[in-house]
Design a protein around this motif. Structure first.
Motif, short mmCIF file in Angstrom:
data_model
loop_
_atom_site.label_atom_id
_atom_site.label_comp_id
_atom_site.label_asym_id
_atom_site.label_seq_id
_atom_site.Cartn_x
_atom_site.Cartn_y
_atom_site.Cartn_z
N PRO A 109 8.49 4.63 -6.88
CA PRO A 109 8.74 4.29 -5.47
C PRO A 109 7.80 4.99 -4.49
CG PRO A 109 10.77 4.91 -6.60
CD PRO A 109 9.65 5.32 -7.48
N PHE A 110 7.25 6.16 -4.84
CA PHE A 110 6.48 6.94 -3.86
C PHE A 110 5.25 6.20 -3.31
CE2 PHE A 110 9.15 10.36 -5.26
CZ PHE A 110 9.24 11.18 -4.15
N PRO A 111 4.41 5.56 -4.14
CA PRO A 111 3.27 4.83 -3.56
C PRO A 111 3.70 3.70 -2.63
CG PRO A 111 2.98 5.13 -5.92
CD PRO A 111 4.37 5.54 -5.61
N ILE A 112 4.83 3.05 -2.93
CA ILE A 112 5.33 1.98 -2.06
C ILE A 112 5.75 2.55 -0.71
CG2 ILE A 112 7.04 0.14 -1.86
CD1 ILE A 112 7.24 0.21 -4.94
N ILE A 113 6.51 3.66 -0.76
CA ILE A 113 6.96 4.30 0.49
C ILE A 113 5.77 4.78 1.31
CG2 ILE A 113 8.27 6.26 1.40
CD1 ILE A 113 10.06 6.02 -1.12
N LEU A 114 4.77 5.39 0.63
CA LEU A 114 3.59 5.87 1.35
C LEU A 114 2.83 4.72 2.00
CD1 LEU A 114 1.68 8.23 2.04
CD2 LEU A 114 0.48 7.77 -0.11
N ALA A 115 2.68 3.61 1.29
CA ALA A 115 1.96 2.46 1.85
C ALA A 115 2.69 1.89 3.06
CB ALA A 115 1.79 1.39 0.76
#
Length: 321
Positions: A109-115
């Motif tokens: 989930p972290f790359p999605i949240i960052l994007a």
């Protein structure tokens, strides 16, 4: 039954194999410049990806360096049976699955949240600074990343333990206590890869039509509502594809970082298939046994990838193929 007074529709002539080959050759001739660009890629996969598959034969043989692959004697599934009946099998399977599962559940989930968060930032300088800082670890080698982790977590001079001591708690020996190995591995993995993996989702966000955002703002939608009803649904096909790819590689935990971070006190929770293959194959020269373990790992990864793709197509209609 044909209705009286009506004429049947003329049937289209079926294209013959020759006509299809001629059409294919016509397309290849037309796109020859583009096809030439694929030649280095095809050669790379033939030499470095499909060529080494020939060496998997030794997992069914008692391979000897002096006899070679062809002349070494066949032994059938001897090495597979030996591995499945050994006490190492369940431990390796559990450790590999646990590391891959935690990395997938907590790291995906972290790359999605960052994007999504970067897409909402309006100050260009701040956005570029965050992007640069998050990308930097991706350009560092695994050795440097592992060295930084060891320095950060050092019980004597590590910054993490200094902060813990500053708050009045006792220092923690992160890399010696087995219970801390998996959290350290997963968190450091997220730190090292979140910026690089967010590029894919940022590209997907950029592909969403700006008119949808303008229409939502005209209707009075808040930022949270825009993210929930426009950005997230627009990202969903990319999320599904990336999740399938991640699921396929869940059991293929790389040996480099584990090898650099683990030690005999954490073997019980840190030893995975890839490190086991490294020890058996390169350190003990037991090539056939190591090849059998590596082949089992690859087959399980392929089954998981096919299973994830099948479930995704059943549930949402989208998949890798």
């Amino acid at each position: 039954m044909e209705h009286p007074g009506t004429k049947p529709y003329p049937r289209r002539p079926q294209s013959s194999i020759g006509a299809r080959l001629a059409a294919t050759w016509k397309h290849m001739k037309r796109d020859r410049q583009l096809l030439l660009l694929f030649i280095p890629c095809i050669l790379f996969y033939l030499i470095f990806r499909y060529g080494p598959l020939y060496g998997l034969i030794i997992s069914f043989k008692d391979y000897s360096v002096f006899q070679g692959i062809i002349d070494s004697p066949w032994v059938g599934f001897k090495h597979f049976e030996k591995f499945f009946s050994s006490p190492d099998f369940l431990q390796l399977f559990g450790n590999t699955l646990a590391l891959g599962f935690y990395s997938l559940i907590f790291g995906f989930p972290f790359p999605i949240i960052l994007a999504i968060m970067l897409n909402e930032v309006r100050v260009a300088a701040f956005k570029k600074s965050i992007q640069t800082l998050s990308y930097l670890p991706a350009f560092l080698s695994v050795v440097i990343i592992s060295s930084m982790i060891i320095d950060f977590l050092s019980p004597s001079n590590g910054i993490i333990n200094r902060v813990i001591a500053w708050f009045g708690f006792e220092k923690i020996y992160f890399l010696i206590e087995a219970s801390w190995f998996r959290p350290v591995y997963v968190i450091s993995d997220i730190w090292a890869s979140v910026g690089y993996e967010a590029i894919v989702f940022l590209a997907a966000v950029a592909g969403i039509s700006p008119t949808l955002y303008e229409a939502a703002r005209v209707d009075g939608a808040s930022r949270w509502q825009v993210m929930r009803h426009i950005t997230l649904p627009g990202l969903m096909p990319t999320i599904v594809i990336m999740f399938i790819l991640k699921t396929g590689s869940m059991i293929r935990v790389g040996y480099e970082k584990v090898l650099l971070l683990y030690n005999p006190t954490t073997y019980d929770v840190a030893d995975v298939f890839s490190t086991f293959v490294y020890r058996k194959g390169l350190l003990e020269a037991n090539y056939s046994y190591a090849a059998a373990v590596g082949m089992f790992e690859a087959v399980v990864a392929m089954v998981m990838l096919l299973g994830a793709n099948f479930i995704s197509r059943r549930m949402g209609g989208s998949g890798l193929w």
